[in-house]
Design an enzyme around this catalytic site. Structure first.
Site, mmCIF file in Angstrom:
data_model
loop_
_atom_site.group_PDB
_atom_site.id
_atom_site.type_symbol
_atom_site.label_atom_id
_atom_site.label_comp_id
_atom_site.label_asym_id
_atom_site.label_seq_id
_atom_site.Cartn_x
_atom_site.Cartn_y
_atom_site.Cartn_z
ATOM 1 N N LEU A 28 57.484 75.096 95.580
ATOM 2 C CA LEU A 28 56.629 74.492 94.553
ATOM 3 C C LEU A 28 57.413 74.068 93.303
ATOM 4 C CD1 LEU A 28 53.551 73.985 93.950
ATOM 5 C CD2 LEU A 28 53.632 76.153 92.681
ATOM 6 N N ASP A 29 57.231 72.826 92.871
ATOM 7 C CA ASP A 29 57.787 72.299 91.615
ATOM 8 C C ASP A 29 59.308 72.430 91.533
ATOM 9 O OD1 ASP A 29 55.170 71.734 90.850
ATOM 10 O OD2 ASP A 29 54.912 73.657 89.843
ATOM 11 N N THR A 53 59.385 69.091 97.668
ATOM 12 C CA THR A 53 59.988 69.876 98.753
ATOM 13 C C THR A 53 59.103 71.110 98.951
ATOM 14 O OG1 THR A 53 61.369 71.029 97.155
ATOM 15 C CG2 THR A 53 62.350 69.102 98.218
ATOM 16 N N HIS A 91 54.869 66.707 87.116
ATOM 17 C CA HIS A 91 54.568 68.061 86.664
ATOM 18 C C HIS A 91 54.692 68.092 85.139
ATOM 19 C CE1 HIS A 91 54.220 72.394 86.862
ATOM 20 N NE2 HIS A 91 55.207 72.458 85.984
ATOM 21 N N SER A 121 44.407 59.904 85.248
ATOM 22 C CA SER A 121 45.009 58.975 84.274
ATOM 23 C C SER A 121 46.405 58.541 84.698
ATOM 24 C CB SER A 121 45.032 59.597 82.874
ATOM 25 O OG SER A 121 45.962 60.654 82.795
ATOM 26 N N GLU A 157 53.928 61.048 80.333
ATOM 27 C CA GLU A 157 53.741 60.984 81.790
ATOM 28 C C GLU A 157 53.409 59.551 82.192
ATOM 29 O OE1 GLU A 157 51.225 63.986 83.595
ATOM 30 O OE2 GLU A 157 51.550 65.341 81.915
HETATM 31 C C1 GAR Z 1 48.773 65.783 84.455
HETATM 32 O O1 GAR Z 1 49.135 66.338 83.226
HETATM 33 C C2 GAR Z 1 49.761 66.200 85.544
HETATM 34 O O2 GAR Z 1 51.073 66.291 85.080
HETATM 35 C C3 GAR Z 1 49.222 67.556 85.925
HETATM 36 O O3 GAR Z 1 47.826 67.412 85.893
HETATM 37 C C4 GAR Z 1 47.473 66.400 84.962
HETATM 38 C C5 GAR Z 1 46.625 65.388 85.696
HETATM 39 O O4 GAR Z 1 46.126 64.424 84.822
HETATM 40 N N1 GAR Z 1 49.700 67.949 87.200
HETATM 41 C C6 GAR Z 1 49.930 69.200 87.533
HETATM 42 O O5 GAR Z 1 49.733 70.144 86.806
HETATM 43 C C7 GAR Z 1 50.458 69.390 88.953
HETATM 44 N N2 GAR Z 1 50.820 70.738 89.174
HETATM 45 P P1 GAR Z 1 45.562 63.059 85.390
HETATM 46 O O6 GAR Z 1 44.535 63.422 86.470
HETATM 47 O O7 GAR Z 1 44.884 62.429 84.210
HETATM 48 O O8 GAR Z 1 46.696 62.244 85.929
#
Ligand code: GAR
Length: 213
Positions: A141-142, A138, A106, A13, A171
């Site tokens: 992680l995170d 970097t 994230h 998404s 997001e």
């Molecule tokens: C999102 O919430 C993103 O922030 C998270 O996964 C989801 C993906 O949703 N990412 C992480 O956790 C990265 N460590 P999406 O596939 O619908 O964009």
């Protein structure tokens, strides 16, 4: 024109939000998933984008997968690589190869809650604010320089799912915005700090005001 490769693992998404934003000066060169069944690939194909899968389970080591992934990415010679729900940890060599042109979203207000299960951790911690962060990647992680954040209130009756849904909405606001800033060459990185040149928004443009309270 800046070329962008977007990496996904699932629903995609955030990728969809970036595609739909039709950022002037940007072209989406490819969407690549490490999971062939990722539903986001269907949206990418329907949108006429190049959509590829490189199945990480077909590789014996992380290094071998990273090498195949970077070969696929480099075929498109991207200016920016966007991790959009890409759920594989990338090795140091991979990260260094794209340093300064590799960004991630994230689902927490970093540096709080790196890693997985961020919404559960936020609720259990008793935090009143939670949110999402776009950052340069970097090797740690995170942990990379933060480009944009959006905050949402944690409500007393929140579940992981309800909180995740409100964070995801934000997001979809901050990720296209951050990509737009990158494409416009407006991000200035000094150490761990990022400023946005000529930001029209208050606060230097890199904090989205509290939403969804
Ligand atoms: C999102 O919430 C993103 O922030 C998270 O996964 C989801 C993906 O949703 N990412 C992480 O956790 C990265 N460590 P999406 O596939 O619908 O964009």
């Amino acid at each position: 024109m800046k070329k962008i490769v977007i990496l996904i693992s699932g629903r995609g998404s955030n990728m969809e939000a970036i595609v739909r934003a039709q950022i002037p000066g940007a072209s989406i060169a490819a969407v690549i998933s490490n999971k062939p069944a990722a539903s986001g690939l269907a949206f990418a194909r329907e949108s006429g984008l190049v959509a590829e899968a490189i199945d990480h389970t077909a590789f014996a080591t992380r290094e071998a997968f990273d090498a195949a992934l970077s070969a696929a990415i480099d075929r498109h010679a991207p200016d920016l690589v966007v991790l959009a729900g890409f759920m594989r940890v990338l090795g140091d060599d991979f990260v260094r190869r794209y340093e300064g042109r590799l960004i991630n979203i994230h689902p927490s207000l970093l540096p709080s809650f790196p890693g997985l299960h961020t919404h559960r951790k936020a609720i259990e911690s008793g935090a009143k604010l939670h949110g999402a962060t776009v950052h340069f990647v970097t090797p740690t992680l995170d942990c990379g320089p933060i480009v944009a954040q959006a905050a949402v209130a944690v409500r007393p009756d929140d579940t992981e799912a309800s909180l995740a849904a409100r964070v995801l909405e934000q997001e979809h606001v901050i990720y296209p915005q951050a990509v737009r800033w990158f494409v416009e060459d407006r991000l200035v990185v000094e150490g761990n700090r990022v400023t946005v040149r000529d930001a029209a928004l208050p606060d230097g443009g890199w904090i989205v005001p509290l939403a969804g309270a």
